[in-house]
Motif scaffolding. Sequence first.
Motif, PDB file in Angstrom:
ATOM      1  N   ARG A  75     -17.188  12.738  19.838  1.00 54.50           N
ATOM      2  CA  ARG A  75     -16.204  11.875  19.227  1.00 54.50           C
ATOM      3  C   ARG A  75     -16.227  10.479  19.816  1.00 54.50           C
ATOM      4  O   ARG A  75     -16.447  10.288  21.000  1.00 54.50           O
ATOM      5  CB  ARG A  75     -14.799  12.445  19.408  1.00 54.50           C
ATOM      6  CG  ARG A  75     -14.592  13.770  18.696  1.00 54.50           C
ATOM      7  CD  ARG A  75     -13.162  14.191  18.826  1.00 54.50           C
ATOM      8  NE  ARG A  75     -12.927  15.417  18.084  1.00 54.50           N
ATOM      9  CZ  ARG A  75     -11.750  16.011  17.989  1.00 54.50           C
ATOM     10  NH1 ARG A  75     -10.710  15.506  18.594  1.00 54.50           N
ATOM     11  NH2 ARG A  75     -11.611  17.115  17.289  1.00 54.50           N
ATOM     12  N   VAL A 121     -10.510   7.717  20.350  1.00 55.19           N
ATOM     13  CA  VAL A 121      -9.490   8.020  19.357  1.00 55.19           C
ATOM     14  C   VAL A 121      -8.408   6.946  19.381  1.00 55.19           C
ATOM     15  O   VAL A 121      -7.940   6.530  20.421  1.00 55.19           O
ATOM     16  CB  VAL A 121      -8.849   9.399  19.652  1.00 55.19           C
ATOM     17  CG1 VAL A 121      -7.725   9.677  18.678  1.00 55.19           C
ATOM     18  CG2 VAL A 121      -9.898  10.488  19.590  1.00 55.19           C
ATOM     19  N   TYR A 131      -9.771  15.060  13.003  1.00 52.65           N
ATOM     20  CA  TYR A 131     -10.299  13.786  13.464  1.00 52.65           C
ATOM     21  C   TYR A 131     -11.183  13.157  12.389  1.00 52.65           C
ATOM     22  O   TYR A 131     -12.064  13.823  11.816  1.00 52.65           O
ATOM     23  CB  TYR A 131     -11.103  14.005  14.745  1.00 52.65           C
ATOM     24  CG  TYR A 131     -11.812  12.788  15.271  1.00 52.65           C
ATOM     25  CD1 TYR A 131     -11.120  11.814  15.985  1.00 52.65           C
ATOM     26  CD2 TYR A 131     -13.171  12.614  15.054  1.00 52.65           C
ATOM     27  CE1 TYR A 131     -11.778  10.692  16.470  1.00 52.65           C
ATOM     28  CE2 TYR A 131     -13.838  11.505  15.539  1.00 52.65           C
ATOM     29  CZ  TYR A 131     -13.128  10.538  16.242  1.00 52.65           C
ATOM     30  OH  TYR A 131     -13.786   9.432  16.717  1.00 52.65           O
ATOM     31  N   ARG A 148     -13.454   9.531  11.334  1.00 56.46           N
ATOM     32  CA  ARG A 148     -14.011   8.260  11.807  1.00 56.46           C
ATOM     33  C   ARG A 148     -14.931   7.669  10.758  1.00 56.46           C
ATOM     34  O   ARG A 148     -15.924   8.284  10.365  1.00 56.46           O
ATOM     35  CB  ARG A 148     -14.773   8.449  13.117  1.00 56.46           C
ATOM     36  CG  ARG A 148     -15.419   7.166  13.636  1.00 56.46           C
ATOM     37  CD  ARG A 148     -15.977   7.355  15.039  1.00 56.46           C
ATOM     38  NE  ARG A 148     -17.015   8.385  15.087  1.00 56.46           N
ATOM     39  CZ  ARG A 148     -18.298   8.154  14.822  1.00 56.46           C
ATOM     40  NH1 ARG A 148     -18.705   6.930  14.458  1.00 56.46           N
ATOM     41  NH2 ARG A 148     -19.184   9.128  14.922  1.00 56.46           N
ATOM     42  N   THR A 193     -13.435   2.620  14.677  1.00 58.24           N
ATOM     43  CA  THR A 193     -12.879   3.544  15.662  1.00 58.24           C
ATOM     44  C   THR A 193     -12.196   4.696  14.928  1.00 58.24           C
ATOM     45  O   THR A 193     -11.576   4.500  13.887  1.00 58.24           O
ATOM     46  CB  THR A 193     -11.854   2.821  16.553  1.00 58.24           C
ATOM     47  OG1 THR A 193     -12.509   1.738  17.212  1.00 58.24           O
ATOM     48  CG2 THR A 193     -11.268   3.770  17.584  1.00 58.24           C
ATOM     49  N   GLY A 194     -12.282   5.907  15.479  1.00 57.23           N
ATOM     50  CA  GLY A 194     -11.712   7.071  14.816  1.00 57.23           C
ATOM     51  C   GLY A 194     -10.228   7.245  15.071  1.00 57.23           C
ATOM     52  O   GLY A 194      -9.624   6.586  15.930  1.00 57.23           O
ATOM     53  N   TYR A 207     -18.913   8.627   6.894  1.00 53.70           N
ATOM     54  CA  TYR A 207     -17.791   9.027   7.759  1.00 53.70           C
ATOM     55  C   TYR A 207     -18.079  10.367   8.417  1.00 53.70           C
ATOM     56  O   TYR A 207     -18.977  11.115   8.027  1.00 53.70           O
ATOM     57  CB  TYR A 207     -16.492   9.104   6.954  1.00 53.70           C
ATOM     58  CG  TYR A 207     -16.423  10.271   5.995  1.00 53.70           C
ATOM     59  CD1 TYR A 207     -15.826  11.471   6.358  1.00 53.70           C
ATOM     60  CD2 TYR A 207     -16.996  10.182   4.721  1.00 53.70           C
ATOM     61  CE1 TYR A 207     -15.780  12.547   5.493  1.00 53.70           C
ATOM     62  CE2 TYR A 207     -16.962  11.253   3.846  1.00 53.70           C
ATOM     63  CZ  TYR A 207     -16.348  12.438   4.241  1.00 53.70           C
ATOM     64  OH  TYR A 207     -16.316  13.500   3.368  1.00 53.70           O
TER      65      TYR A 207
END
Length: 442
Positions: free
Chosen positions: A5, A8, A234, A236, A241-242, A425
Amino acid sequence: MMTPRASVTYLLPTLVAASLASPTAYGKSEILEGQSGTISEVGDVVQIALPAAGLIGALWIGDTEGAWQVTKGVAATAAITHTLKFGVERLRPDGTESNSFPSGHTSAAFSGAAFIHHRYGNAYGIPAYAAAAFVGGSRIWANRHYMDDVLAGGSIAVMTSLYFTDPYAQTDLVIAPSLGEDHIGLALSYTPGLAGNKGPRAEREKSHDWGQQDKPLNNSYTLMIGGFDTDTNYIRDKQETGFDLNGFSKESEPNTYASALVNWGTGKQQYLSFRFTPLEARDTSILNQDIGFNGKRYAAGSEVIAAYRSWNLSADYMFNLMPKSDWIVNVGAGISLIDQWIRLDDLEGGNLGEFNDFFIVPAAAAELGYRFTPAVKASLGYRITGLSDFDSSAFWGDVTYQINERWAASLFYGQLEQTSDTDEYYNDARFNFAGFAVTYSF
């Protein structure tokens, strides 16, 4: 495979529940925009017309027993539907009221259509089901219901009708209502051997025939109803930025869960398994950092709304490896079709960013269980799908009580993990679901 990831973006959830149920608070966002017009108006009429047609048609031909059966079916469907509506209090997708699940329009329409089908056969039932499906579609089109609201409403009505309705063809001569735009009349047909067993209902069910010839119950329909919550969701944009939807208000959680399962026997040790599970959620948040999503910018301090949809239709060919044992060992392979739609907008609208993808992926499934008594069994299941841009895994367990040869009830719990990794994405989601199920065998 889960990919690492990015950092966040943390989100400050909105905490004022009253604002979520306020149409004015939900302002102008396209996500919350309702629709009205001919489609919705016709649906409003048809949801009443179908059960009315069943009742009036039964009385017209002197079928007083059928009139009583449709009355019981419609009343029971309405009672179940509205008990769930006001017990669950799910917020409608347009944010106006907390009585979305299940759809009352759809359950009313299908209560009439199912009675017409179960009482008078396919010739009248299929057009009635088409009209009822239009009603369900009109509720989704108007943004008044989610797909699982409609799925649950229609299934509740059909299963209730199955419980209360007997077929009218108790002789080889069939008389059924004929209703059209410019006529009301009767249709007659003669089919030698149609009537089958003419005993009372309990005897017909015991002989497996539901009013016709004796046959094994190799097929079944299961409705699963419950709730699901989000462990993580989640998202992104590959250029940004996710952020995690699990940090949004989650005022709609636990979200409702509805899934329909059809098992169709193709042999003593084989069957086809079809399942449709639509997951949807809409929530708000006040951002504490700027984020970007599909070319749109959302400023820190602004209130945004997110809509997440994942509809999953699966088909598996399954093999029962131990048909004569108390052990349940089923394995198979199949395919999944996933429609995924992720949308983000300012609450006041005018800044909609969205990604919509459709995935077709291969799958493998297995089920292991044990039958403790003729009436009680427990099982565990696992299903995995995967390609380069989408993979998922689902694990579940259930305990089932066989009420009689046709009806069974279950409690279930499970977890679904799925990852989308496209050129545009990345989405990593994990959901927990639980509830009860009712199965009808035929």
